[in-house]
Design a protein around this motif. Structure first.
Motif, PDB file in Angstrom:
ATOM      1  N   ARG A 100       0.825  -1.211   0.000  1.00  0.00           N
ATOM      2  CA  ARG A 100       0.000   0.000   0.000  1.00  0.00           C
ATOM      3  C   ARG A 100       0.857   1.257   0.000  1.00  0.00           C
ATOM      4  O   ARG A 100       0.410   2.319  -0.378  1.00  0.00           O
ATOM      5  N   HIS A 101       2.101   1.136   0.442  1.00  0.00           N
ATOM      6  CA  HIS A 101       2.963   2.306   0.535  1.00  0.00           C
ATOM      7  C   HIS A 101       3.749   2.570  -0.744  1.00  0.00           C
ATOM      8  O   HIS A 101       4.543   3.489  -0.811  1.00  0.00           O
ATOM      9  N   VAL A 102       3.560   1.753  -1.763  1.00  0.00           N
ATOM     10  CA  VAL A 102       4.258   1.952  -3.034  1.00  0.00           C
ATOM     11  C   VAL A 102       3.233   2.205  -4.123  1.00  0.00           C
ATOM     12  O   VAL A 102       2.491   1.304  -4.512  1.00  0.00           O
ATOM     13  N   ASN A 103       3.157   3.428  -4.584  1.00  0.00           N
ATOM     14  CA  ASN A 103       2.295   3.733  -5.718  1.00  0.00           C
ATOM     15  C   ASN A 103       2.971   3.259  -6.992  1.00  0.00           C
ATOM     16  O   ASN A 103       4.166   3.493  -7.188  1.00  0.00           O
ATOM     17  N   THR A 104       2.229   2.614  -7.873  1.00  0.00           N
ATOM     18  CA  THR A 104       2.792   2.143  -9.135  1.00  0.00           C
ATOM     19  C   THR A 104       2.080   2.811 -10.308  1.00  0.00           C
ATOM     20  O   THR A 104       0.858   2.943 -10.318  1.00  0.00           O
ATOM     21  N   VAL A 105       2.888   3.229 -11.278  1.00  0.00           N
ATOM     22  CA  VAL A 105       2.358   3.870 -12.491  1.00  0.00           C
ATOM     23  C   VAL A 105       2.951   3.150 -13.693  1.00  0.00           C
ATOM     24  O   VAL A 105       4.165   2.948 -13.773  1.00  0.00           O
ATOM     25  N   ALA A 106       2.094   2.771 -14.626  1.00  0.00           N
ATOM     26  CA  ALA A 106       2.564   2.101 -15.838  1.00  0.00           C
ATOM     27  C   ALA A 106       2.118   2.871 -17.067  1.00  0.00           C
ATOM     28  O   ALA A 106       0.945   3.227 -17.199  1.00  0.00           O
ATOM     29  N   ARG A 107       3.060   3.129 -17.937  1.00  0.00           N
ATOM     30  CA  ARG A 107       2.749   3.710 -19.241  1.00  0.00           C
ATOM     31  C   ARG A 107       2.400   2.563 -20.190  1.00  0.00           C
ATOM     32  O   ARG A 107       3.170   1.624 -20.356  1.00  0.00           O
ATOM     33  N   VAL A 108       1.210   2.641 -20.805  1.00  0.00           N
ATOM     34  CA  VAL A 108       0.730   1.562 -21.664  1.00  0.00           C
ATOM     35  C   VAL A 108       0.140   2.164 -22.937  1.00  0.00           C
ATOM     36  O   VAL A 108      -0.622   3.137 -22.874  1.00  0.00           O
ATOM     37  N   SER A 109       0.491   1.590 -24.082  1.00  0.00           N
ATOM     38  CA  SER A 109       0.011   2.119 -25.358  1.00  0.00           C
ATOM     39  C   SER A 109      -0.938   1.180 -26.097  1.00  0.00           C
ATOM     40  O   SER A 109      -1.762   1.633 -26.888  1.00  0.00           O
ATOM     41  N   ASN A 110      -0.828  -0.106 -25.857  1.00  0.00           N
ATOM     42  CA  ASN A 110      -1.634  -1.081 -26.579  1.00  0.00           C
ATOM     43  C   ASN A 110      -3.101  -0.979 -26.170  1.00  0.00           C
ATOM     44  O   ASN A 110      -3.442  -1.146 -24.997  1.00  0.00           O
ATOM     45  N   PRO A 111      -4.005  -0.712 -27.127  1.00  0.00           N
ATOM     46  CA  PRO A 111      -5.436  -0.587 -26.783  1.00  0.00           C
ATOM     47  C   PRO A 111      -6.043  -1.882 -26.258  1.00  0.00           C
ATOM     48  O   PRO A 111      -7.152  -1.866 -25.721  1.00  0.00           O
ATOM     49  N   ASP A 112      -5.322  -3.011 -26.391  1.00  0.00           N
ATOM     50  CA  ASP A 112      -5.812  -4.259 -25.801  1.00  0.00           C
ATOM     51  C   ASP A 112      -5.748  -4.202 -24.278  1.00  0.00           C
ATOM     52  O   ASP A 112      -6.460  -4.927 -23.578  1.00  0.00           O
ATOM     53  N   TYR A 113      -4.872  -3.353 -23.754  1.00  0.00           N
ATOM     54  CA  TYR A 113      -4.696  -3.233 -22.306  1.00  0.00           C
ATOM     55  C   TYR A 113      -5.497  -2.079 -21.705  1.00  0.00           C
ATOM     56  O   TYR A 113      -5.817  -2.096 -20.520  1.00  0.00           O
TER      57      TYR A 113
END
Length: 444
Positions: A91-104
């Motif tokens: 809970r103390h680690v925020n995660t951010v992912a850059r994603v380009s594939n419209p399947d995701y």
């Protein structure tokens, strides 16, 4: 904060650049060249695979945020999932992912906590949404909303034929609920006064109540026709999503896409849109399709150089407004320097989202403008905020910043010197990067 950034490309580098002075930054990238560039900043650089569990184990201790922003969706997703599993109290680690594939992902920003991703960002979809917002507004090159839609920001470019050139800002006679917050002139950023004069090629930032901004849009350029003619060059993720948004409005739309199979796919999904299979740099094709009569031409292929060439050809043939995608940050100002009306970058969206996660509680929205020269930040004033309970003229606001708008009990106002900010007010502040830290302290 301790921030781990996976990917030292355009996005990762600029996140680190914006945050390294006040945070502990670790950057991971496989490319030796990218790592050498990141070494220019005062950050720890590790050359390696950001999804490698052994590497993550060495850097995640006490980490507050992990931003996975490589060019690979899979690497970004796996890195976030692994981080949640590796850290005991995830809970103390925020995660951010850059994603380009419209399947995701099928919208600009989404949450996927069930797979370990707190924030999933698709820069391409966000870019398309931003272009759609400003599409039919002459001379507008940027738009953003604050305070749940109660405040609107627009950035306008002053073309050589604009009737406002030579006028003082006080002569604009803006509505009481609108204010010119900044003027960008060449390399200068000007916090304006009433006697400042509008000049050709100025970029002017206006903030105001959305209902009144219609008059502002008309003031800065001729009113757009009911049916605007739009051409999109490039049918990739950005071009297709933009076409879907544009097709919902009252536009006459044409798309030019070089790949035949992709052209067929777009034509099947957008049956009411004319899709042409061809090269956007083919002058004869552009002439035959009436590019010179277009209100707006938008070049959003996956090549910055091709986008520049397509846009310049369209401009030369008579298109009223040209917009070009520029993935490389150093190209944005170059594009506009050589005649592109607006250069847009998908990178900035991801940077903005990560910046929001690093801000103190009380900051609702942050938007960087003009290539990170300045920010517009929305704060919620708390009982402890130093700015609360005294007239603004008695608040020692740092040089290079201005309170543009305040939303009080649902009402939007442009505050004057005697205005007193109260607990719970939503305050929109324009500030140069040099002033941001001092402004934040006023709201703590």
């Amino acid at each position: 904060m301790k921030i781990v950034i996976i990917g030292a490309g355009e996005v990762g580098f600029h996140i680190a650049k914006a945050l390294h002075q006040a945070n502990d930054i670790i950057i991971i990238d496989q490319s030796e060249q990218a790592c050498e560039r990141a070494d220019q900043l005062d950050v720890q650089v590790i050359q390696g695979n950001g999804a490698d569990v052994s590497i993550l184990n060495t850097v995640l201790d006490d980490a507050d945020l992990l931003a996975a922003v490589t060019g690979s969706d899979e690497v970004n997703i796996v890195a976030c999932m692994a981080s949640k599993l590796l850290v005991k109290d995830s809970r103390h680690v925020n995660t951010v992912a850059r994603v380009s594939n419209p399947d995701y992902i099928d919208k600009p920003i989404a949450e996927r906590p069930q797979i370990g991703i707190d924030t999933m960002i698709c820069p391409e979809l966000t870019l398309a949404s931003e272009v759609a917002e400003i599409l039919a507004i002459p001379y507008a090159i940027g738009a953003e909303y604050f305070a749940e839609g109660k405040v609107e920001m627009m950035e306008f470019s002053i073309a050589e034929d604009n009737k406002l050139i030579g006028q003082n800002l006080q002569e604009l006679n803006l509505a009481n609920c609108c204010i010119v917050s900044a003027v960008f002139r060449d390399a200068q950023v000007i916090i304006p006064r009433g006697q400042d004069t509008i000049q050709e090629n100025d970029h002017i930032v206006v903030i105001g109540k959305p209902a009144a901004m219609k008059e502002v849009r008309d003031m800065f350029g001729e009113k757009a026709g009911k049916h605007s003619d739009v051409m999109i060059i490039g049918g990739g993720i950005v071009g297709f999503y933009l076409a879907k948004l544009v097709s919902m409005g009252e536009f006459n739309l044409k798309i030019i896409e070089a790949n035949k199979a992709r052209s067929v796919q777009i034509a099947e999904e957008l049956p009411d849109t004319l899709v042409l299979n061809g090269d956007g740099t083919d002058i004869n094709l552009l002439k035959d399709e009436g590019v010179g009569d277009m209100d707006v031409v938008i070049a959003v292929t996956n090549s910055d150089e091709k986008n520049l060439l397509c846009a310049l050809i369209a401009k030369h043939l008579g298109a009223k407004k040209v917009i070009a995608r520029a993935d490389r940050s150093d190209y944005v100002s170059l594009f506009e320097m050589v005649g592109i009306d607006s250069a847009v970058s998908p990178r900035q969206t991801t940077v903005n989202e990560v910046l929001k996660l690093t801000m103190d509680q009380g900051i609702e929205t942050v938007t960087t403008i003009e290539g990170e020269k300045a920010e517009i930040v929305e704060y919620t004033a708390s009982k402890k905020s130093k700015i609360v309970g005294k007239p603004l003229k008695k608040v020692k606001f740092p040089s290079g910043s201005i309170v543009s708008m305040v939303v009080h009990n649902g009402n939007t106002v442009v505050p004057r010197g005697d205005y007193v900010i109260e607990e719970g007010d939503r305050v929109v502040v324009f500030a140069l990067q040099s002033a941001n830290t001092k402004v934040e302290k006023l709201f703590k």
